[in-house]
Motif scaffolding. Structure first.
Motif, PDB file in Angstrom:
ATOM      1  N   ALA A  84       0.839  -1.206   0.000  1.00  0.00           N
ATOM      2  CA  ALA A  84       0.000   0.000   0.000  1.00  0.00           C
ATOM      3  C   ALA A  84       0.867   1.246   0.000  1.00  0.00           C
ATOM      4  O   ALA A  84       0.567   2.239  -0.682  1.00  0.00           O
ATOM      5  N   ARG A  85       1.942   1.195   0.743  1.00  0.00           N
ATOM      6  CA  ARG A  85       2.838   2.349   0.866  1.00  0.00           C
ATOM      7  C   ARG A  85       3.395   2.786  -0.483  1.00  0.00           C
ATOM      8  O   ARG A  85       3.639   3.970  -0.711  1.00  0.00           O
ATOM      9  N   ALA A 121       1.925   2.584  -3.453  1.00  0.00           N
ATOM     10  CA  ALA A 121       0.908   2.919  -4.463  1.00  0.00           C
ATOM     11  C   ALA A 121       1.154   4.325  -5.007  1.00  0.00           C
ATOM     12  O   ALA A 121       1.708   5.183  -4.314  1.00  0.00           O
ATOM     13  N   SER A 157       0.111   8.171  -6.145  1.00  0.00           N
ATOM     14  CA  SER A 157      -0.851   9.149  -5.634  1.00  0.00           C
ATOM     15  C   SER A 157      -0.564  10.513  -6.225  1.00  0.00           C
ATOM     16  O   SER A 157       0.560  10.803  -6.661  1.00  0.00           O
ATOM     17  N   GLN A 186       0.278  10.588  -0.901  1.00  0.00           N
ATOM     18  CA  GLN A 186       0.052   9.407  -0.055  1.00  0.00           C
ATOM     19  C   GLN A 186      -1.013   9.700   1.018  1.00  0.00           C
ATOM     20  O   GLN A 186      -0.738   9.635   2.225  1.00  0.00           O
ATOM     21  N   TRP A 205      -3.427   8.145   2.232  1.00  0.00           N
ATOM     22  CA  TRP A 205      -4.056   7.012   2.900  1.00  0.00           C
ATOM     23  C   TRP A 205      -3.440   6.772   4.272  1.00  0.00           C
ATOM     24  O   TRP A 205      -2.250   6.982   4.501  1.00  0.00           O
ATOM     25  N   ALA A 244      -4.137   2.397  -3.153  1.00  0.00           N
ATOM     26  CA  ALA A 244      -3.367   1.751  -2.088  1.00  0.00           C
ATOM     27  C   ALA A 244      -4.033   0.435  -1.668  1.00  0.00           C
ATOM     28  O   ALA A 244      -3.364  -0.589  -1.481  1.00  0.00           O
TER      29      ALA A 244
END
Length: 202
Positions: free
Chosen positions: A44-45, A47, A49, A54, A56, A116
């Protein structure tokens, strides 16, 4: 259910992990290892954006930590509580609604949380795990329990674990897992010259 039972039948060849991914309601009592869980959120980190913002954040609870897991179950709507309480890992996805760079509203924040969480799904599938995402949460309860600050919006829930046989679940819920996976054809969702004109006609 096994991943082979739920394998997608795409019209053209896609990456196997995307075909294998599905969202179970029934979870086994097998724990998720620390290594796998860390890797899932590391995915997820990384992903993409908007402006690399980031936006999320995730709040995570493991069933092995009984009280923390129970508290997060209580943040789900009742219809999700009945099955998600069996998942070994629960998480809440939160979006930061403004850019750090200028404090202006980030219109891409929810989109980027979705990216993410998509990475989470792919990494989980690669590790034999499965994720069920939920919009059915109680944001006010999340905000109260976890002291979520202003500018952060609890948005989604995630159940993570290994598929189970549905023991203890209502038959209607189990039937959802047993049903075939379906999708609209590409002609109905990908357009070209004008709205509704398929980019890839059959």
């Amino acid at each position: 259910m096994t991943s082979s039972d739920k394998l997608a039948n795409p019209d053209v060849t896609i990456q196997p992990l995307l075909a294998e991914r599905w969202s179970p309601y029934a979870y086994s009592d097998r724990d998720v290892s620390e290594e796998d869980l860390r890797a899932i959120f590391e995915a997820a980190r990384w992903a993409p954006s908007s402006y690399n913002e980031q936006p999320w954040r995730y709040i995570v609870a493991r069933r092995s930590d009984g009280s923390a897991h129970s508290a997060m179950v209580g943040c789900l709507v009742e219809g999700n509580q009945v099955w998600a309480k069996h998942a070994p890992v629960l998480a809440i996805g939160v979006v930061m609604t403004a850019f750090r760079r200028n404090a202006k509203p980030n219109k891409a924040a929810q989109h980027d949380l979705g990216l993410a969480s998509g990475n989470i799904c792919v990494e989980a599938t690669a590790r034999g795990l499965f994720v069920h995402q939920m919009i059915g949460i109680v944001p006010e309860r999340v905000r109260e329990i976890y002291k979520v600050p202003e500018g952060a919006e609890p948005l989604t829930g995630l159940a993570i674990g290994y598929p189970g046989d549905g023991t203890g679940l209502d038959e209607q819920i189990v039937a959802r897992d047993r049903g075939a996976r379906t999708r609209m054809p590409a002609a109905e969702i990908v357009f070209a010259a004008s709205w509704g004109a398929p980019a890839f006609p059959r």
